[in-house]
Design a protein around this motif. Structure first.
Motif, PDB file in Angstrom:
ATOM      1  N   TYR A 220     -55.860 -43.457  92.049  1.00 12.56           N
ATOM      2  CA  TYR A 220     -55.838 -43.545  90.672  1.00 12.56           C
ATOM      3  C   TYR A 220     -55.003 -42.946  89.280  1.00 12.56           C
ATOM      4  CZ  TYR A 220     -57.557 -43.386  85.735  1.00 12.56           C
ATOM      5  OH  TYR A 220     -58.606 -43.854  84.390  1.00 12.56           O
ATOM      6  N   GLU A 221     -54.189 -42.741  89.393  1.00 14.07           N
ATOM      7  CA  GLU A 221     -53.440 -41.607  88.236  1.00 14.07           C
ATOM      8  C   GLU A 221     -51.826 -43.129  88.998  1.00 14.07           C
ATOM      9  OE1 GLU A 221     -52.861 -39.705  86.400  1.00 14.07           O
ATOM     10  OE2 GLU A 221     -55.082 -39.152  86.683  1.00 14.07           O
ATOM     11  N   LYS A 222     -51.881 -43.237  90.067  1.00 13.81           N
ATOM     12  CA  LYS A 222     -49.905 -44.148  90.271  1.00 13.81           C
ATOM     13  C   LYS A 222     -50.219 -45.474  90.023  1.00 13.81           C
ATOM     14  CE  LYS A 222     -47.706 -41.202  93.523  1.00 13.81           C
ATOM     15  NZ  LYS A 222     -47.241 -41.326  94.483  1.00 13.81           N
ATOM     16  N   THR A 223     -51.867 -45.724  89.508  1.00 11.47           N
ATOM     17  CA  THR A 223     -51.993 -47.166  89.514  1.00 11.47           C
ATOM     18  C   THR A 223     -51.942 -47.912  87.923  1.00 11.47           C
ATOM     19  OG1 THR A 223     -53.278 -47.321  91.773  1.00 11.47           O
ATOM     20  CG2 THR A 223     -54.037 -49.193  89.957  1.00 11.47           C
ATOM     21  N   SER A 224     -51.609 -48.664  87.547  1.00 12.14           N
ATOM     22  CA  SER A 224     -50.893 -49.066  86.367  1.00 12.14           C
ATOM     23  C   SER A 224     -52.564 -50.136  85.568  1.00 12.14           C
ATOM     24  CB  SER A 224     -49.931 -49.294  85.371  1.00 12.14           C
ATOM     25  OG  SER A 224     -49.103 -50.782  86.463  1.00 12.14           O
ATOM     26  N   MET A 225     -52.419 -49.908  84.844  1.00 10.26           N
ATOM     27  CA  MET A 225     -53.081 -51.264  84.130  1.00 10.26           C
ATOM     28  C   MET A 225     -52.900 -52.946  84.461  1.00 10.26           C
ATOM     29  SD  MET A 225     -56.323 -51.053  83.041  1.00 10.26           S
ATOM     30  CE  MET A 225     -56.413 -52.549  82.472  1.00 10.26           C
ATOM     31  N   GLN A 226     -51.408 -52.867  84.428  1.00  9.04           N
ATOM     32  CA  GLN A 226     -50.369 -53.668  84.765  1.00  9.04           C
ATOM     33  C   GLN A 226     -50.755 -54.005  85.763  1.00  9.04           C
ATOM     34  OE1 GLN A 226     -49.300 -56.063  82.398  1.00  9.04           O
ATOM     35  NE2 GLN A 226     -49.233 -57.571  84.366  1.00  9.04           N
ATOM     36  N   GLU A 227     -50.387 -53.442  87.383  1.00  8.31           N
ATOM     37  CA  GLU A 227     -50.652 -53.642  88.521  1.00  8.31           C
ATOM     38  C   GLU A 227     -51.813 -54.232  88.304  1.00  8.31           C
ATOM     39  OE1 GLU A 227     -47.641 -49.864  90.723  1.00  8.31           O
ATOM     40  OE2 GLU A 227     -49.201 -49.354  89.239  1.00  8.31           O
ATOM     41  N   LEU A 228     -52.649 -53.745  88.423  1.00  7.95           N
ATOM     42  CA  LEU A 228     -54.007 -54.279  88.377  1.00  7.95           C
ATOM     43  C   LEU A 228     -54.074 -55.080  87.902  1.00  7.95           C
ATOM     44  CD1 LEU A 228     -56.299 -50.602  87.579  1.00  7.95           C
ATOM     45  CD2 LEU A 228     -56.928 -51.833  89.186  1.00  7.95           C
ATOM     46  N   VAL A 229     -53.580 -55.743  86.500  1.00  4.01           N
ATOM     47  CA  VAL A 229     -53.328 -56.944  86.346  1.00  4.01           C
ATOM     48  C   VAL A 229     -53.342 -57.918  87.212  1.00  4.01           C
ATOM     49  CG1 VAL A 229     -53.147 -58.613  84.698  1.00  4.01           C
ATOM     50  CG2 VAL A 229     -53.922 -56.586  83.765  1.00  4.01           C
ATOM     51  N   ASP A 230     -51.738 -57.662  87.850  1.00  6.60           N
ATOM     52  CA  ASP A 230     -51.167 -58.602  88.863  1.00  6.60           C
ATOM     53  C   ASP A 230     -51.952 -58.634  90.014  1.00  6.60           C
ATOM     54  OD1 ASP A 230     -49.755 -58.283  86.830  1.00  6.60           O
ATOM     55  OD2 ASP A 230     -48.116 -57.473  86.964  1.00  6.60           O
ATOM     56  N   PHE A 231     -52.365 -57.245  90.688  1.00  4.37           N
ATOM     57  CA  PHE A 231     -52.873 -57.672  91.743  1.00  4.37           C
ATOM     58  C   PHE A 231     -54.038 -58.027  91.533  1.00  4.37           C
ATOM     59  CE2 PHE A 231     -55.021 -55.566  95.788  1.00  4.37           C
ATOM     60  CZ  PHE A 231     -53.804 -55.821  96.200  1.00  4.37           C
ATOM     61  N   MET A 232     -54.866 -58.050  90.379  1.00  2.00           N
ATOM     62  CA  MET A 232     -56.631 -58.630  90.348  1.00  2.00           C
ATOM     63  C   MET A 232     -56.112 -60.106  90.096  1.00  2.00           C
ATOM     64  SD  MET A 232     -58.150 -55.371  89.099  1.00  2.00           S
ATOM     65  CE  MET A 232     -59.863 -55.911  88.604  1.00  2.00           C
ATOM     66  N   GLY A 233     -55.549 -60.356  89.769  1.00  4.45           N
ATOM     67  CA  GLY A 233     -55.279 -61.805  89.384  1.00  4.45           C
ATOM     68  C   GLY A 233     -55.883 -62.314  88.020  1.00  4.45           C
ATOM     69  N   ILE A 234     -56.528 -61.784  87.227  1.00  2.00           N
ATOM     70  CA  ILE A 234     -57.435 -62.163  86.293  1.00  2.00           C
ATOM     71  C   ILE A 234     -56.648 -61.590  84.562  1.00  2.00           C
ATOM     72  CG2 ILE A 234     -59.360 -62.258  87.201  1.00  2.00           C
ATOM     73  CD1 ILE A 234     -60.447 -59.187  86.415  1.00  2.00           C
ATOM     74  N   HIS A 235     -57.084 -62.103  83.977  1.00  2.00           N
ATOM     75  CA  HIS A 235     -55.860 -61.371  82.547  1.00  2.00           C
ATOM     76  C   HIS A 235     -56.706 -59.845  82.016  1.00  2.00           C
ATOM     77  CE1 HIS A 235     -54.390 -64.867  81.616  1.00  2.00           C
ATOM     78  NE2 HIS A 235     -55.996 -65.680  81.937  1.00  2.00           N
ATOM     79  N   ARG A 236     -55.980 -58.833  81.191  1.00  2.00           N
ATOM     80  CA  ARG A 236     -56.149 -57.979  80.721  1.00  2.00           C
ATOM     81  C   ARG A 236     -57.849 -58.387  80.469  1.00  2.00           C
ATOM     82  NH1 ARG A 236     -52.804 -52.931  79.876  1.00  2.00           N
ATOM     83  NH2 ARG A 236     -50.791 -54.903  81.287  1.00  2.00           N
ATOM     84  N   ARG A 237     -58.156 -58.627  79.139  1.00  3.71           N
ATOM     85  CA  ARG A 237     -58.567 -58.638  78.538  1.00  3.71           C
ATOM     86  C   ARG A 237     -60.382 -58.723  78.998  1.00  3.71           C
ATOM     87  NH1 ARG A 237     -59.292 -56.390  74.561  1.00  3.71           N
ATOM     88  NH2 ARG A 237     -61.429 -56.087  75.101  1.00  3.71           N
ATOM     89  N   SER A 238     -60.060 -59.842  80.572  1.00  2.00           N
ATOM     90  CA  SER A 238     -61.253 -59.862  81.181  1.00  2.00           C
ATOM     91  C   SER A 238     -61.586 -58.949  82.049  1.00  2.00           C
ATOM     92  CB  SER A 238     -60.646 -61.541  82.162  1.00  2.00           C
ATOM     93  OG  SER A 238     -60.288 -62.495  81.988  1.00  2.00           O
ATOM     94  N   ILE A 239     -60.702 -57.821  82.918  1.00  2.00           N
ATOM     95  CA  ILE A 239     -61.554 -56.733  82.990  1.00  2.00           C
ATOM     96  C   ILE A 239     -61.823 -55.793  82.125  1.00  2.00           C
ATOM     97  CG2 ILE A 239     -59.801 -54.639  83.778  1.00  2.00           C
ATOM     98  CD1 ILE A 239     -57.677 -55.973  85.263  1.00  2.00           C
ATOM     99  N   TYR A 240     -60.832 -55.742  80.491  1.00  2.51           N
ATOM    100  CA  TYR A 240     -62.133 -54.890  79.762  1.00  2.51           C
ATOM    101  C   TYR A 240     -63.103 -55.603  79.578  1.00  2.51           C
ATOM    102  CZ  TYR A 240     -57.124 -52.146  78.822  1.00  2.51           C
ATOM    103  OH  TYR A 240     -56.594 -51.210  79.161  1.00  2.51           O
ATOM    104  N   ASP A 241     -63.343 -56.746  79.451  1.00  4.52           N
ATOM    105  CA  ASP A 241     -64.473 -57.033  79.287  1.00  4.52           C
ATOM    106  C   ASP A 241     -65.447 -57.077  79.905  1.00  4.52           C
ATOM    107  OD1 ASP A 241     -63.681 -58.152  76.756  1.00  4.52           O
ATOM    108  OD2 ASP A 241     -63.161 -60.563  76.911  1.00  4.52           O
TER     109      ASP A 241
END
Length: 190
Positions: free
Chosen positions: A25-46
């Protein structure tokens, strides 16, 4: 007008599971999640909420998959001792997946820091122990496991062995050692 989701929720959630499982958890950034998941940050939050909510959703998704795999294992028409062996060996043969167990890793990383994760991990362990207990009890009812053995104590013991294996597999390279641990654990049923 509501926007159409351009992704399948479980597919992107599975990607979050993989990244959190690999890095924690701690070593994973939101930007890495955006890139790895292949969706927009806003979509993750929504869709999932903040990073912590996404993490909890990932843990729940992983647990659901693991529970289904345990259910399929238990439904096999094989001797109980063999099913318990397969349960342990399954922990070692996860080719293409990160080492260890996402739930175990999360408990080790965050268990004392995050009450929500701690509660989730504890509940998950309890469910697994209950499955082991039911399997052992079934083995006793069919005569495969000695009736004199305490099924609750055995379920605690096997859970501890499983947790140890799920932790050791992260660093152990000696498969014979891991197999020996399984054989020794199962010898209690002889």
């Amino acid at each position: 007008m509501a926007r159409y989701k351009e992704f399948e929720v479980n597919e992107v959630l599975d990607k979050a599971v993989q990244l959190f499982w690999m890095q924690g958890y701690e070593k994973t950034s939101m930007q890495e999640l955006v890139d790895f998941m292949g969706i927009h940050r806003r979509s993750i939050y929504d869709t999932f909420g903040d990073k912590h909510a996404l993490f909890m959703n990932a843990l729940k998704r992983y647990e659901a998959i693991q529970s289904n795999e345990m259910r399929l294992l238990v439904e096999k028409q094989e001797p109980v001792k063999e099913l318990i062996r397969q349960f342990f060996e399954y922990s070692l043969e996860k080719e293409g997946e990160p080492q260890g167990c996402f739930i175990v890793n999360s408990g080790v990383e965050l268990g004392v820091l995050d009450p929500e994760v701690s509660s989730f991990v504890e509940d998950s362990y309890s469910k697994m122990e209950k499955s082991l207990y039911n399997l052992i009890l079934f083995g006793q009812q069919t005569g495969e496991i000695k009736a004199r053995l305490d099924p609750e104590a055995l379920s605690h013991y096997f859970m501890n062995v499983w947790l140890g294996l799920r932790t050791m597999v992260k660093t152990a390279t000696n498969q014979e050692k891991l197999s020996g641990i399984i054989n020794t654990a199962l010898s209690i049923l002889d």
